[in-house]
Design a protein around this motif. Structure first.
Motif, PDB file in Angstrom:
ATOM      1  N   ILE A   1       6.804  10.152  -7.406  1.00  0.00           N
ATOM      2  CA  ILE A   1       7.540   9.031  -8.003  1.00  0.00           C
ATOM      3  C   ILE A   1       8.326   8.291  -6.931  1.00  0.00           C
ATOM      4  O   ILE A   1       8.299   7.050  -6.857  1.00  0.00           O
ATOM      5  CB  ILE A   1       8.500   9.537  -9.107  1.00  0.00           C
ATOM      6  N   LYS A   2       9.013   9.035  -6.073  1.00  0.00           N
ATOM      7  CA  LYS A   2       9.797   8.377  -5.023  1.00  0.00           C
ATOM      8  C   LYS A   2       8.891   7.659  -4.037  1.00  0.00           C
ATOM      9  O   LYS A   2       9.189   6.541  -3.601  1.00  0.00           O
ATOM     10  CB  LYS A   2      10.667   9.393  -4.288  1.00  0.00           C
ATOM     11  N   ALA A   3       7.774   8.294  -3.672  1.00  0.00           N
ATOM     12  CA  ALA A   3       6.859   7.702  -2.691  1.00  0.00           C
ATOM     13  C   ALA A   3       6.332   6.351  -3.149  1.00  0.00           C
ATOM     14  O   ALA A   3       6.134   5.444  -2.336  1.00  0.00           O
ATOM     15  CB  ALA A   3       5.697   8.655  -2.423  1.00  0.00           C
ATOM     16  N   TYR A   4       6.098   6.200  -4.456  1.00  0.00           N
ATOM     17  CA  TYR A   4       5.519   4.959  -4.967  1.00  0.00           C
ATOM     18  C   TYR A   4       6.579   3.959  -5.441  1.00  0.00           C
ATOM     19  O   TYR A   4       6.297   2.762  -5.543  1.00  0.00           O
ATOM     20  CB  TYR A   4       4.567   5.270  -6.129  1.00  0.00           C
ATOM     21  N   SER A   5       7.772   4.451  -5.742  1.00  0.00           N
ATOM     22  CA  SER A   5       8.780   3.581  -6.359  1.00  0.00           C
ATOM     23  C   SER A   5       9.290   2.495  -5.418  1.00  0.00           C
ATOM     24  O   SER A   5       9.634   1.396  -5.859  1.00  0.00           O
ATOM     25  CB  SER A   5       9.963   4.417  -6.863  1.00  0.00           C
TER      26      SER A   5
ATOM     27  N   LEU B   1       0.829  -1.211   0.000  1.00  0.00           N
ATOM     28  CA  LEU B   1       0.000   0.000   0.000  1.00  0.00           C
ATOM     29  C   LEU B   1       0.854   1.248   0.000  1.00  0.00           C
ATOM     30  O   LEU B   1       1.812   1.369   0.777  1.00  0.00           O
ATOM     31  CB  LEU B   1      -0.902   0.000   1.248  1.00  0.00           C
ATOM     32  N   VAL B   2       0.504   2.194  -0.883  1.00  0.00           N
ATOM     33  CA  VAL B   2       1.116   3.521  -0.875  1.00  0.00           C
ATOM     34  C   VAL B   2       0.026   4.540  -0.575  1.00  0.00           C
ATOM     35  O   VAL B   2      -1.156   4.283  -0.768  1.00  0.00           O
ATOM     36  CB  VAL B   2       1.800   3.856  -2.222  1.00  0.00           C
TER      37      VAL B   2
ATOM     38  N   VAL C   1       4.821   6.260 -16.299  1.00  0.00           N
ATOM     39  CA  VAL C   1       6.042   5.879 -15.578  1.00  0.00           C
ATOM     40  C   VAL C   1       6.136   4.361 -15.423  1.00  0.00           C
ATOM     41  O   VAL C   1       7.178   3.835 -15.066  1.00  0.00           O
ATOM     42  CB  VAL C   1       6.093   6.599 -14.207  1.00  0.00           C
ATOM     43  N   GLY C   2       5.055   3.663 -15.721  1.00  0.00           N
ATOM     44  CA  GLY C   2       5.097   2.207 -15.733  1.00  0.00           C
ATOM     45  C   GLY C   2       4.841   1.548 -14.390  1.00  0.00           C
ATOM     46  O   GLY C   2       5.263   0.406 -14.172  1.00  0.00           O
ATOM     47  N   PHE C   3       4.159   2.240 -13.477  1.00  0.00           N
ATOM     48  CA  PHE C   3       3.851   1.626 -12.188  1.00  0.00           C
ATOM     49  C   PHE C   3       2.928   0.426 -12.373  1.00  0.00           C
ATOM     50  O   PHE C   3       1.996   0.463 -13.182  1.00  0.00           O
ATOM     51  CB  PHE C   3       3.193   2.644 -11.253  1.00  0.00           C
ATOM     52  N   SER C   4       3.186  -0.603 -11.581  1.00  0.00           N
ATOM     53  CA  SER C   4       2.437  -1.855 -11.742  1.00  0.00           C
ATOM     54  C   SER C   4       1.191  -1.896 -10.861  1.00  0.00           C
ATOM     55  O   SER C   4       0.911  -2.894 -10.197  1.00  0.00           O
ATOM     56  CB  SER C   4       3.340  -3.056 -11.434  1.00  0.00           C
ATOM     57  N   PHE C   5       0.427  -0.824 -10.837  1.00  0.00           N
ATOM     58  CA  PHE C   5      -0.798  -0.776 -10.050  1.00  0.00           C
ATOM     59  C   PHE C   5      -1.883  -1.645 -10.682  1.00  0.00           C
ATOM     60  O   PHE C   5      -1.924  -1.816 -11.912  1.00  0.00           O
ATOM     61  CB  PHE C   5      -1.317   0.662  -9.943  1.00  0.00           C
TER      62      PHE C   5
ATOM     63  N   ASN D   1       3.892   2.103   2.827  1.00  0.00           N
ATOM     64  CA  ASN D   1       4.948   3.115   2.753  1.00  0.00           C
ATOM     65  C   ASN D   1       4.315   4.480   2.507  1.00  0.00           C
ATOM     66  O   ASN D   1       3.369   4.615   1.720  1.00  0.00           O
ATOM     67  CB  ASN D   1       5.932   2.815   1.616  1.00  0.00           C
ATOM     68  N   GLY D   2       4.856   5.477   3.193  1.00  0.00           N
ATOM     69  CA  GLY D   2       4.320   6.824   3.011  1.00  0.00           C
ATOM     70  C   GLY D   2       5.238   7.861   3.609  1.00  0.00           C
ATOM     71  O   GLY D   2       6.363   7.573   4.010  1.00  0.00           O
ATOM     72  N   GLY D   3       4.740   9.080   3.703  1.00  0.00           N
ATOM     73  CA  GLY D   3       5.541  10.185   4.215  1.00  0.00           C
ATOM     74  C   GLY D   3       5.477  10.281   5.732  1.00  0.00           C
ATOM     75  O   GLY D   3       4.474   9.931   6.347  1.00  0.00           O
TER      76      GLY D   3
END
Length: 799
Positions: free
Chosen positions: A52-56, A36-37, A114-118, A531-533
């Protein structure tokens, strides 16, 4: 080998979507992984590199898990209610629904590019009535169980946004949205009784894998303290002031009391207070200040002594003055405090300013100069005199208070109940009806969702009134209980509402019978890795844990905690090392990076910048370095020949697979990438690589740079997709080098190095060393030969 990265990336993105590669399967026999993001707030500005960094991070973990045979749920959605969109809608004279839809479409296209695998089949939108119908359901359950209530209170109000804010949303006396100064305003406010779950929220932290700093911030935010409640009689009035203190052992040092300007005792004792007009004037001045302004430690101390009444120390019967001062808040503790100026800095300053006695009760400092806040021997404290252990002193005092019936042990929390309403349009309508005969009545479940009316004028009302209050057809209704005329609640929920349970809806996003099917919840929950801020660990995370624990108590979910693990990413700073902002002109647009270098380079560079959890500045030279690295990977297609292994690469390949495998799980993405860069150097130095070895490399690189890896995987003649290929295994025995570089010394000084077989016999090692040192030892007498296996060889000589 040259390749058109834009064409290649679009080609594989289309193929992934066509083949439903990233769609999770409910109740699969495979082991599950729920990553989970924090879902984004879709602003008109679109994504920034921070997204991008938060989800990568979990993107890489999720891709690896799929390749390891897991059934992966890696979803995305949009947290789209709230003030930013509404303010933009007002600014551009466009309905927030239209803006939200356009912003979501923009974000969706950027994320896909960006190609995220969501798993895009499970996308949620908190502003969708099919979603907020269940947000309203949870609110009603809270209301029916006494955890949602309405009260009149002094609240934090933003005049610019025209909205009430919680303490969490107005830290530092500033509005979280527009950063304007907030003011205090008396209003009817909806609260959620989160304090009832304070202990459960603390206890739950013992059973989860959160970063230490995440746990600590939540512990500090909840702020549990143990101490005592003490009752002080008021001379001159039939009143008792009840205070809470964490240091009851210092009661003999109390020389004055302070109550909040809003304390109700003042009105009750108005006829006994001889300077009431002076107090009223002071109270009016206090009402103009925010809570932040009133509670600052370094501000000037103000206050007014109450004439006509005074307090009585319950231990010794001494009369002590009572002051009204702005630094005491009615919403914290009991609205009254005891003051021990000898051992509290703020009390000390106040006592000096107003000429109040200062009595030492803990030996160790010089109270003529400053307050002593350390530990020491109790003095001037009758039955506590001679005690040197604070814990024992507190225990004995509480026993005495309870024996005499003047106080008792107690617990307090820094965290306050959650202010849960906004006087704005763009939010979930609160499903409550106000009836003169029946009081507050919940909207029946079968009538949910209570829809947000489609209106043209959605600007906030003056004086903190919701724009919904101006819509008679929405406000006027019939009471669901008695059928008589009634009025709907016109406040809406805060933005935090929809994000307090969104992870549950990913599990069953289209269910119209319940918020999620129980069997699917049993399969997927808890979230395995969130993962998050760090900025959200004391608001969103605490709120969502509270809602989840409540739903668990109601039997609607199957786990006590929503998240098994929580990590955090660091900020991406501008090239100047400062936080990115438009005013500084240091914002990096990820779209421009993709246009220039491609999505794979952007993805790789974001994770190569440094420690994932630390802040790092953007570097144009480093991103070019990542581009060169991926170009070199593509060039390996031209030299890859045959199958099997290259003898010189066997150990290096197994070591690489091991390191990347472990580094991904430890979120050491930068060192994983660095190890692949080093491996490429080794390959070019050796001058050859087999197709099988290149296949291993692209599989472990795939989570970072999936498009180029899919292309190479295909060019190597492999069937299927690299994204679903099996993750390579490593042989621990083959991760150990067969040879080792050993330092060669003469008389303890390094004169060269030699490559030796691992665990080389001493005689052979010394013989090899002498070959390297032949010139240096010629004509000298060897006194001693020392060999530390696999480390050093030292030849001791003399002329």
């Amino acid at each position: 080998m040259k390749y058109d990265f834009l064409a290649v990336e679009k080609k594989w993105q289309d193929k992934w979507e066509a083949e439903h590669v990233f769609e999770a399967q409910d109740n699969s026999d495979k082991p599950k992984f729920f990553g989970l993001v924090e879902f984004p707030y879709p602003s008109g500005a679109g994504m920034h590199v921070g997204h991008i960094k938060a989800y990568s991070g979990l993107e890489v973990v999720s891709r690896k898990r799929r390749m390891q045979g897991y059934n992966v749920l890696f979803p995305i959605g949009f947290d789209a209610f709230g003030l930013p969109t509404e303010n933009s809608a007002i600014k551009f004279n466009t309905h927030p629904r239209i803006l939200t839809d356009a912003n979501i479409e923009k974000f969706t296209n950027q994320l896909k590019r960006v190609g995220f695998s969501f798993d895009w089949t499970r996308t949620i939108d908190t502003t969708d009535e099919k979603y907020y119908r269940w947000t309203q359901h949870i609110f009603l359950e809270l209301f029916k169980n006494g955890l949602a209530y309405r009260d009149t209170a002094l609240v934090n109000y933003c005049p610019h946004c025209k909205v009430v804010l919680s303490n969490e949303d107005s830290q530092g006396g500033k509005c979280d949205i527009c950063h304007s100064d907030i003011v205090q305003k008396s209003k009817d406010v909806w609260y959620l009784r989160i304090t009832k779950y304070a202990d459960k929220l603390l206890e739950g932290l013992e059973n989860v894998d959160y970063l230490p700093q995440v746990k600590q911030q939540q512990v500090n935010w909840i702020g549990k303290s143990t101490g005592a409640f003490v009752n002080f009689k008021v001379k001159g009035a039939d009143e008792t002031l009840r205070i809470y203190t964490t240091r009851p052992d210092t009661l003999f040092g109390v020389t004055f009391m302070v109550i909040a300007p809003e304390h109700p005792m003042l009105a009750r004792c108005a006829d006994k207070i001889t300077n009431y007009a002076e107090l009223e004037a002071y109270r009016e001045e206090c009402a103009k200040k925010t809570e932040f302004q009133r509670t600052q430690l370094n501000k000037d101390k103000t206050g007014v002594k109450i004439e006509g009444i005074c307090g009585i120390n319950p231990l010794n019967g001494k009369e002590i003055p009572i002051y009204v001062a702005d630094y005491v808040m009615m919403g914290y503790g009991t609205g009254a405090i005891m003051a021990v100026p000898a051992h509290d800095e703020r009390d000390y300053e106040f006592a000096n300013k107003f000429g109040i006695d200062i009595i030492e009760v803990i030996k160790g400092g010089d109270i003529a100069k400053e307050a002593y806040t350390g530990d020491g021997e109790m003095v001037n404290s009758e039955f506590l005199n001679g005690f040197t252990n604070k814990k024992d002193s507190i225990k004995r005092m509480i026993e005495y208070l309870e024996e005499k019936g003047i106080g008792e042990e107690g617990v307090q929390y820094k965290m306050k109940d959650w202010a849960f309403n906004r006087q704005r349009y763009w939010g979930e309508p609160i499903p409550i009806v106000h009836c003169q005969h029946c009081g507050m009545v919940p909207v029946p479940e079968e009538e949910l969702p209570l829809r947000l009316p489609d209106v043209k004028n959605f600007e906030p009302g003056e004086g903190g009134e919701s724009p919904l209050a101006k819509i008679p057809e929405f406000v006027n209704c019939k009471c669901p209980v008695c059928g008589k005329d009634a009025k709907r609640e016109t406040d809406t929920m805060p933005q935090w509402a929809g994000s307090s349970w969104y992870f549950l809806r990913y599990i069953d996003p289209n269910n119209d019978k319940c918020l999620a099917d129980p069997e699917k919840l049993k399969y997927w929950m808890p979230v395995d890795w969130y993962n998050g801020g760090m900025e959200h660990v004391t608001r969103h995370m605490i709120y969502s844990r509270f809602w989840h624990k409540f739903l668990y108590d109601m039997g609607e979910v199957n786990t006590e905690e929503p998240y098994a693990k929580r990590t955090a990413q660091g900020l991406i700073l501008g090239p100047d090392g400062e936080k990115m902002s438009k005013s500084r002109g240091n914002v990096i647009d990820p779209n421009e990076v993709v246009d220039q270098y491609g999505a794979d380079v952007l993805r790789t560079y974001i994770l190569f910048m440094g420690d994932y959890g630390a802040a790092a500045p953007w570097s144009e030279s480093s991103i070019k370095g990542c581009k060169r690295f991926l170009d070199r990977v593509m060039d390996l297609v031209d030299i890859a020949k045959g199958n099997g292994v290259t003898e010189a690469l066997v150990t290096k390949t197994h070591k690489l697979v091991k390191k990347v495998t472990l580094d991904i799980d430890d979120m050491k993405f930068n060192t994983a990438i660095a190890s692949m860069m080093a491996y490429i150097n080794d390959v070019y130095e050796v001058g050859s690589i087999t197709k099988d070895e290149l296949g291993i490399l692209v599989r472990i690189l795939c989570p970072f740079a999936p498009h180029i890896c899919e292309e190479i995987w295909s060019l190597l003649g492999n069937n299927g997709l690299c994204s679903t290929a099996e993750w390579p295994e490593y042989d621990e025995a083959k991760t150990v080098d067969n040879t080792v570089e050993v330092a060669v010394q003469i008389n303890g000084k390094v004169r060269g190095r030699v490559m030796l077989p691992l665990n080389c016999p001493k005689d052979e090692a010394i013989a090899e060393a002498k070959k390297v040192l032949a010139e240096a030892i010629e004509g000298k007498t060897i006194v001693k030969e020392i060999a530390v296996p696999n480390k050093i060889i030292n030849i001791v000589v003399k002329p």
